[in-house]
Design a protein around this motif. Sequence first.
Motif, PDB file in Angstrom:
ATOM      1  N   MET A   1       0.751  -1.078   0.011  1.00 57.10           N
ATOM      2  CA  MET A   1       0.050   0.149  -0.120  1.00 57.10           C
ATOM      3  C   MET A   1       1.045   1.237   0.174  1.00 57.10           C
ATOM      4  SD  MET A   1      -2.884   1.174   2.838  1.00 57.10           S
ATOM      5  CE  MET A   1      -3.579   2.710   2.782  1.00 57.10           C
ATOM      6  N   HIS A   2       0.723   2.205  -0.840  1.00 56.42           N
ATOM      7  CA  HIS A   2       1.635   3.315  -1.002  1.00 56.42           C
ATOM      8  C   HIS A   2       0.862   4.236   0.430  1.00 56.42           C
ATOM      9  CE1 HIS A   2       3.419   6.737  -2.643  1.00 56.42           C
ATOM     10  NE2 HIS A   2       2.381   7.609  -2.322  1.00 56.42           N
ATOM     11  N   VAL A   3       1.904   4.822   0.806  1.00 55.94           N
ATOM     12  CA  VAL A   3       1.864   5.814   1.997  1.00 55.94           C
ATOM     13  C   VAL A   3       2.226   7.178   1.699  1.00 55.94           C
ATOM     14  CG1 VAL A   3       2.814   6.366   4.197  1.00 55.94           C
ATOM     15  CG2 VAL A   3       2.658   4.009   3.707  1.00 55.94           C
ATOM     16  N   ALA A   4       1.172   7.997   1.383  1.00 60.16           N
ATOM     17  CA  ALA A   4       1.340   9.140   1.097  1.00 60.16           C
ATOM     18  C   ALA A   4       2.444  10.265   1.661  1.00 60.16           C
ATOM     19  CB  ALA A   4       0.074  10.001   0.995  1.00 60.16           C
ATOM     20  N   ASP A   5       3.028  10.873   1.052  1.00 54.51           N
ATOM     21  CA  ASP A   5       4.053  11.771   1.816  1.00 54.51           C
ATOM     22  C   ASP A   5       3.173  13.089   2.359  1.00 54.51           C
ATOM     23  OD1 ASP A   5       6.270  12.692   2.981  1.00 54.51           O
ATOM     24  OD2 ASP A   5       7.145  13.784   1.035  1.00 54.51           O
ATOM     25  N   HIS A   6       3.499  13.615   3.413  1.00 58.30           N
ATOM     26  CA  HIS A   6       2.914  14.698   3.984  1.00 58.30           C
ATOM     27  C   HIS A   6       3.925  15.689   4.810  1.00 58.30           C
ATOM     28  CE1 HIS A   6       2.356  12.709   7.547  1.00 58.30           C
ATOM     29  NE2 HIS A   6       1.810  11.685   6.754  1.00 58.30           N
ATOM     30  N   PRO A   7       3.758  16.903   5.077  1.00 60.73           N
ATOM     31  CA  PRO A   7       4.802  17.551   6.056  1.00 60.73           C
ATOM     32  C   PRO A   7       5.042  16.931   7.199  1.00 60.73           C
ATOM     33  CG  PRO A   7       3.073  18.978   5.095  1.00 60.73           C
ATOM     34  CD  PRO A   7       2.633  17.599   4.702  1.00 60.73           C
ATOM     35  N   TYR A   8       4.371  16.356   8.050  1.00 64.33           N
ATOM     36  CA  TYR A   8       4.452  15.743   9.416  1.00 64.33           C
ATOM     37  C   TYR A   8       5.376  14.428   9.181  1.00 64.33           C
ATOM     38  CZ  TYR A   8       0.574  18.670  10.916  1.00 64.33           C
ATOM     39  OH  TYR A   8      -0.085  19.864  11.079  1.00 64.33           O
ATOM     40  N   ARG A   9       5.342  13.806   7.954  1.00 59.87           N
ATOM     41  CA  ARG A   9       6.240  12.450   7.872  1.00 59.87           C
ATOM     42  C   ARG A   9       7.784  12.901   8.188  1.00 59.87           C
ATOM     43  NH1 ARG A   9       5.111   7.638   6.784  1.00 59.87           N
ATOM     44  NH2 ARG A   9       3.000   8.301   6.041  1.00 59.87           N
ATOM     45  N   SER A  10       8.297  13.981   7.572  1.00 61.62           N
ATOM     46  CA  SER A  10       9.611  14.333   7.611  1.00 61.62           C
ATOM     47  C   SER A  10       9.997  15.173   8.821  1.00 61.62           C
ATOM     48  CB  SER A  10      10.073  14.780   6.168  1.00 61.62           C
ATOM     49  OG  SER A  10       9.377  15.891   6.091  1.00 61.62           O
ATOM     50  N   ALA A  11       8.885  15.581   9.816  1.00 52.64           N
ATOM     51  CA  ALA A  11       9.154  16.720  10.732  1.00 52.64           C
ATOM     52  C   ALA A  11      10.215  16.190  11.610  1.00 52.64           C
ATOM     53  CB  ALA A  11       7.885  16.937  11.382  1.00 52.64           C
TER      54      ALA A  11
END
Length: 361
Positions: free
Chosen positions: A1-11
Amino acid sequence: MHVADHPYRSAPDHTSWRRAVARPQAADVDPVVKLNVAIDETTKVATAGSCFAQHIARYLKLSGFDYYVVEPGHPVLPESVRLANNYGLFSARYGNIYTARQLLQLFQRAYGEFEPVEDCWKMGQDVFLDPFRPTAQPGGFVSEKEMRLDREQHLAAVRQMFETLDVFVFTLGLTECWVSAYDGAVFPICPGVEGGEFEEGRHLFVNETVDDVVNEMSAFLMHLARLNPQARVILTVSPVPLAATARRDQHVLTATTYSKSVLRVAAETLVSRFRHVEYFPSYEIITGAFSRGAYYADDLRNVLEDGVSHVMRLFMRHATGHPSPEPRGRSMQAATPSQDIQQLAAKLVQVECDEAALDPE
């Protein structure tokens, strides 16, 4: 399953409650992301504010840094006598400055911009108090002339401090205050508590708003910047709850929440507006859920030495680059006569906090 990237992931870790607050040991929590102030042994650091500000002064002095005192008392007096007469608690003998209005008016009085009408309290035949620092001289002054001469040299010392300091640490303490109906002069504590006589209609209760604090602090900060362009300012908010509220329509707990919320929002607003102003989170370090209340004494007001040590360890690390929790050259234990450092810390706050008199035993 593809996990969407978002600003919190790399925080970074400090943005996550789980990683920055819940997971670390309490003593390892560090909410200081940046503090753009560099203090070394030659930096003149002045302090003012509520009683919690006294801890910053104490640690700086014992750590070998230049805790800047412009009103040290006569050099022939033993240090114990000077301390008993409130010399050295802050950079000048102004006592606790709980509100932004009090700080602004101190500056205005020092530079002759404001002369309050109610400026002397006669408490007896040979007992006179300065209404704007009623506990500075234990037992009061023996004459009005002595009080005025002492005030004159005190305000001269205040001018010297503002004109020559490098860093000014101010701890915002309260929003509740009492003012004169004549001219708006603000007292450090309600008249009648530590001196003077309370008179309804002549002494008015004020509970400051965010706009009040921001406007008063902005006026002070602009005055200071014009006078001393190189000065840096560090704001903190005292974690000590109200001893009592003058609001009969409020529980002291909700009154405390209002007061501290106003001060914290005001501090954030000021940091965003003034490039020479920083915020240090002593309030968050002491009140944060991660300590589970362990930094407060049994009265749930006074801050224990473990809490003060946590605050000052981070202050020293980020402001001075000195990571040790122990002051340079000697330990806190060796620097004090008491063998119970927590009992001593609680005692210091109780003795030196005028506000505690609002709720006598």
